[in-house]
Design a protein around this motif. Structure first.
Motif, mmCIF file in Angstrom:
data_model
loop_
_atom_site.group_PDB
_atom_site.id
_atom_site.type_symbol
_atom_site.label_atom_id
_atom_site.label_comp_id
_atom_site.label_asym_id
_atom_site.label_seq_id
_atom_site.Cartn_x
_atom_site.Cartn_y
_atom_site.Cartn_z
ATOM 1 N N LEU A 161 33.324 44.711 39.728
ATOM 2 C CA LEU A 161 34.778 44.859 39.662
ATOM 3 C C LEU A 161 35.362 43.915 38.615
ATOM 4 C CD1 LEU A 161 35.538 44.937 43.503
ATOM 5 C CD2 LEU A 161 35.382 46.892 41.951
ATOM 6 N N ALA A 162 36.438 44.360 37.971
ATOM 7 C CA ALA A 162 37.088 43.544 36.943
ATOM 8 C C ALA A 162 37.633 42.258 37.550
ATOM 9 C CB ALA A 162 38.208 44.327 36.278
ATOM 10 N N PRO A 163 37.600 41.146 36.782
ATOM 11 C CA PRO A 163 38.064 39.842 37.283
ATOM 12 C C PRO A 163 39.507 39.885 37.791
ATOM 13 C CG PRO A 163 36.945 39.569 35.191
ATOM 14 C CD PRO A 163 37.061 41.044 35.412
ATOM 15 N N SER A 200 31.495 32.444 47.457
ATOM 16 C CA SER A 200 31.235 32.967 46.124
ATOM 17 C C SER A 200 32.475 32.789 45.255
ATOM 18 C CB SER A 200 30.848 34.443 46.214
ATOM 19 O OG SER A 200 30.391 34.908 44.960
ATOM 20 N N CYS A 201 32.271 32.957 43.931
ATOM 21 C CA CYS A 201 33.395 32.816 43.002
ATOM 22 C C CYS A 201 33.716 34.171 42.371
ATOM 23 C CB CYS A 201 33.055 31.805 41.916
ATOM 24 S SG CYS A 201 31.641 32.307 40.929
ATOM 25 N N ASN A 202 34.816 34.201 41.653
ATOM 26 C CA ASN A 202 35.272 35.431 41.003
ATOM 27 C C ASN A 202 34.173 36.060 40.136
ATOM 28 O OD1 ASN A 202 36.566 37.322 39.237
ATOM 29 N ND2 ASN A 202 38.532 36.401 39.781
ATOM 30 N N CYS A 203 33.557 35.233 39.295
ATOM 31 C CA CYS A 203 32.607 35.797 38.319
ATOM 32 C C CYS A 203 31.331 36.319 38.973
ATOM 33 C CB CYS A 203 32.274 34.769 37.240
ATOM 34 S SG CYS A 203 31.400 33.329 37.851
ATOM 35 N N GLU A 204 30.948 35.677 40.087
ATOM 36 C CA GLU A 204 29.751 36.151 40.779
ATOM 37 C C GLU A 204 30.043 37.479 41.483
ATOM 38 O OE1 GLU A 204 26.172 34.116 43.344
ATOM 39 O OE2 GLU A 204 28.219 33.853 44.077
ATOM 40 N N LEU A 205 31.238 37.581 42.056
ATOM 41 C CA LEU A 205 31.641 38.829 42.698
ATOM 42 C C LEU A 205 31.738 39.943 41.662
ATOM 43 C CD1 LEU A 205 34.382 37.390 45.098
ATOM 44 C CD2 LEU A 205 32.162 38.338 45.770
ATOM 45 N N ARG A 206 32.212 39.582 40.479
ATOM 46 C CA ARG A 206 32.292 40.555 39.386
ATOM 47 C C ARG A 206 30.907 41.126 39.083
ATOM 48 N NH1 ARG A 206 30.981 39.148 34.393
ATOM 49 N NH2 ARG A 206 31.492 36.966 34.733
ATOM 50 N N ASP A 207 29.914 40.245 38.973
ATOM 51 C CA ASP A 207 28.556 40.701 38.678
ATOM 52 C C ASP A 207 27.977 41.529 39.825
ATOM 53 O OD1 ASP A 207 28.713 39.413 36.283
ATOM 54 O OD2 ASP A 207 27.642 37.622 36.957
ATOM 55 N N LEU A 246 36.788 45.368 51.602
ATOM 56 C CA LEU A 246 35.781 45.295 52.659
ATOM 57 C C LEU A 246 34.452 44.832 52.069
ATOM 58 C CD1 LEU A 246 35.401 45.744 55.643
ATOM 59 C CD2 LEU A 246 34.780 48.106 55.183
ATOM 60 N N ARG A 247 34.122 45.342 50.887
ATOM 61 C CA ARG A 247 32.883 44.915 50.220
ATOM 62 C C ARG A 247 32.934 43.428 49.895
ATOM 63 N NH1 ARG A 247 30.383 47.469 45.399
ATOM 64 N NH2 ARG A 247 32.438 47.650 44.447
ATOM 65 N N ILE A 248 34.102 42.991 49.404
ATOM 66 C CA ILE A 248 34.266 41.575 49.084
ATOM 67 C C ILE A 248 34.089 40.728 50.335
ATOM 68 C CG2 ILE A 248 35.919 39.828 48.313
ATOM 69 C CD1 ILE A 248 37.175 42.015 46.524
ATOM 70 N N PHE A 249 34.750 41.164 51.408
ATOM 71 C CA PHE A 249 34.667 40.408 52.667
ATOM 72 C C PHE A 249 33.225 40.340 53.167
ATOM 73 C CE2 PHE A 249 34.859 39.765 57.211
ATOM 74 C CZ PHE A 249 35.830 38.806 57.357
ATOM 75 N N GLU A 250 32.548 41.479 53.140
ATOM 76 C CA GLU A 250 31.157 41.518 53.603
ATOM 77 C C GLU A 250 30.275 40.598 52.764
ATOM 78 O OE1 GLU A 250 30.643 45.927 53.637
ATOM 79 O OE2 GLU A 250 29.784 45.582 55.634
ATOM 80 N N ARG A 251 30.537 40.594 51.450
ATOM 81 C CA ARG A 251 29.769 39.706 50.574
ATOM 82 C C ARG A 251 29.989 38.242 50.944
ATOM 83 N NH1 ARG A 251 28.085 36.161 48.816
ATOM 84 N NH2 ARG A 251 27.130 35.613 46.817
ATOM 85 N N LEU A 310 39.627 41.652 41.044
ATOM 86 C CA LEU A 310 39.117 40.768 42.091
ATOM 87 C C LEU A 310 40.175 39.756 42.502
ATOM 88 C CD1 LEU A 310 35.462 40.181 40.905
ATOM 89 C CD2 LEU A 310 36.184 41.019 43.148
ATOM 90 N N SER A 311 40.849 39.181 41.515
ATOM 91 C CA SER A 311 41.906 38.217 41.828
ATOM 92 C C SER A 311 42.945 38.828 42.753
ATOM 93 C CB SER A 311 42.587 37.742 40.543
ATOM 94 O OG SER A 311 41.878 36.662 39.974
ATOM 95 N N HIS A 312 43.302 40.063 42.423
ATOM 96 C CA HIS A 312 44.290 40.765 43.248
ATOM 97 C C HIS A 312 43.801 40.923 44.690
ATOM 98 C CE1 HIS A 312 46.936 43.802 44.831
ATOM 99 N NE2 HIS A 312 45.943 44.649 44.934
ATOM 100 N N HIS A 313 42.604 41.436 44.843
ATOM 101 C CA HIS A 313 42.080 41.684 46.184
ATOM 102 C C HIS A 313 41.841 40.376 46.952
ATOM 103 C CE1 HIS A 313 41.950 45.922 45.859
ATOM 104 N NE2 HIS A 313 40.986 45.977 44.961
ATOM 105 N N LEU A 314 41.360 39.369 46.246
ATOM 106 C CA LEU A 314 41.146 38.072 46.892
ATOM 107 C C LEU A 314 42.477 37.489 47.360
ATOM 108 C CD1 LEU A 314 38.475 36.650 44.417
ATOM 109 C CD2 LEU A 314 38.117 37.105 46.856
ATOM 110 N N ASN A 315 43.508 37.755 46.599
ATOM 111 C CA ASN A 315 44.843 37.292 46.971
ATOM 112 C C ASN A 315 45.339 37.990 48.244
ATOM 113 O OD1 ASN A 315 47.277 35.831 46.626
ATOM 114 N ND2 ASN A 315 48.216 37.665 45.763
ATOM 115 N N VAL A 316 45.076 39.294 48.312
ATOM 116 C CA VAL A 316 45.477 40.047 49.509
ATOM 117 C C VAL A 316 44.744 39.526 50.741
ATOM 118 C CG1 VAL A 316 45.449 42.313 50.619
ATOM 119 C CG2 VAL A 316 46.056 42.119 48.210
ATOM 120 N N LEU A 317 43.444 39.281 50.594
ATOM 121 C CA LEU A 317 42.660 38.748 51.708
ATOM 122 C C LEU A 317 43.141 37.352 52.097
ATOM 123 C CD1 LEU A 317 39.097 39.937 50.608
ATOM 124 C CD2 LEU A 317 40.321 40.674 52.666
#
Lengths: 123, 123
Positions: free
Chosen positions: B45-47, B34-41, B23-28, B50-57
């Motif tokens: 969250l670990a890269p 955005s990209c993986n590394c920016e979301l990490r910062d 939900l945080r990722i989606f809201e962002r 993030l890959s896992h959650h981005l894949n689910v979304l």
DNA sequence: ATCATAGTTCAATGATCATTGAATTATTTG
DNA sequence: CAAATAATTCAATGATCATTGAACTATGAT
């Protein structure tokens, strides 16, 4: 705001509705209050499984229950309008595509390049 | 309807949004691609997580990705407007409290009693 | 009191899932 | 080519959860 939703409440509510059986139960309840045994007949789910799912929906605040005033053995479940409205409003905002911003500059090289390439006129 | 949502798609979408981190990722992402590394910062969250959650979304159809046109190592994630709109419309209907019907006759004894007691006049 | 009924609670099982660290892929740079 | 970087995939772990059958509770009828 007096009554806003915490991230935890959002998560719990969405999780409650995310299960196919619970979604069917919820949809059924939007067509009128119902009891365990009626849901069992209409949805073909075991009474104890229904109790479990109804409990999850209750704890999420999406439904509430009351006993039959004539025969207390029967328990009716009903949509909790105020809580559902709160969730609806919140989702309305979250999923508002018009609200999604187009990023002026992306974080990566492409974005950085654009910020250099696309200067205001005369620079 | 040409593009409607199956119960399975609803469930997958809600399940995707039900996780607090997703939900945080989606809201962002509603505030811009955005990209993986920016979301990490930004989200801490670990890269790989993030890959896992981005894949689910992504599999839920809520977001999609593209590579940076300058440096292909960077991948941008963005809200999928059409899919999100479909989900929004569907939830708008599901959670429409005005639509919730008040049952004329409940399934239990109380309802049966009401149907006998409350006869139309002159019967 | 006894029995029947509507519903819940309990315990166990298997499936799904979020999270983590290590290994791997894809792409660019030197 | 080798090294570096952005990101993904893999394998393992522990937690959560849906489902089931059995036991239990609450209420009403005889």
């Amino acid at each position: 705001m007096p009554t806003t939703l915490t991230p935890d409440q959002i998560s719990t509510s969405l999780k409650a509705l995310a299960d196919p059986n619970r979604l069917r139960i919820f949809e059924r309840l939007t067509q009128g209050d119902s009891c365990n045994c009626e849901l069992r007949d209409e949805l073909g789910l075991a009474p104890n499984l229904l109790s479990h799912h109804l409990n999850v929906l209750s704890k999420a605040g999406l439904i509430h229950s009351r006993r039959d005033r004539v025969d207390g053995r029967w328990i009716y479940y009903a949509i909790d309008g105020s809580k559902v409205s709160l969730l609806r409003d919140w989702l309305l905002h979250l999923l508002d595509v018009e609200r999604v911003e187009t990023r002026p500059v992306l974080c990566g090289p492409e974005g950085q390049l654009a910020s250099i390439t696309c200067q205001p006129e005369g620079v």
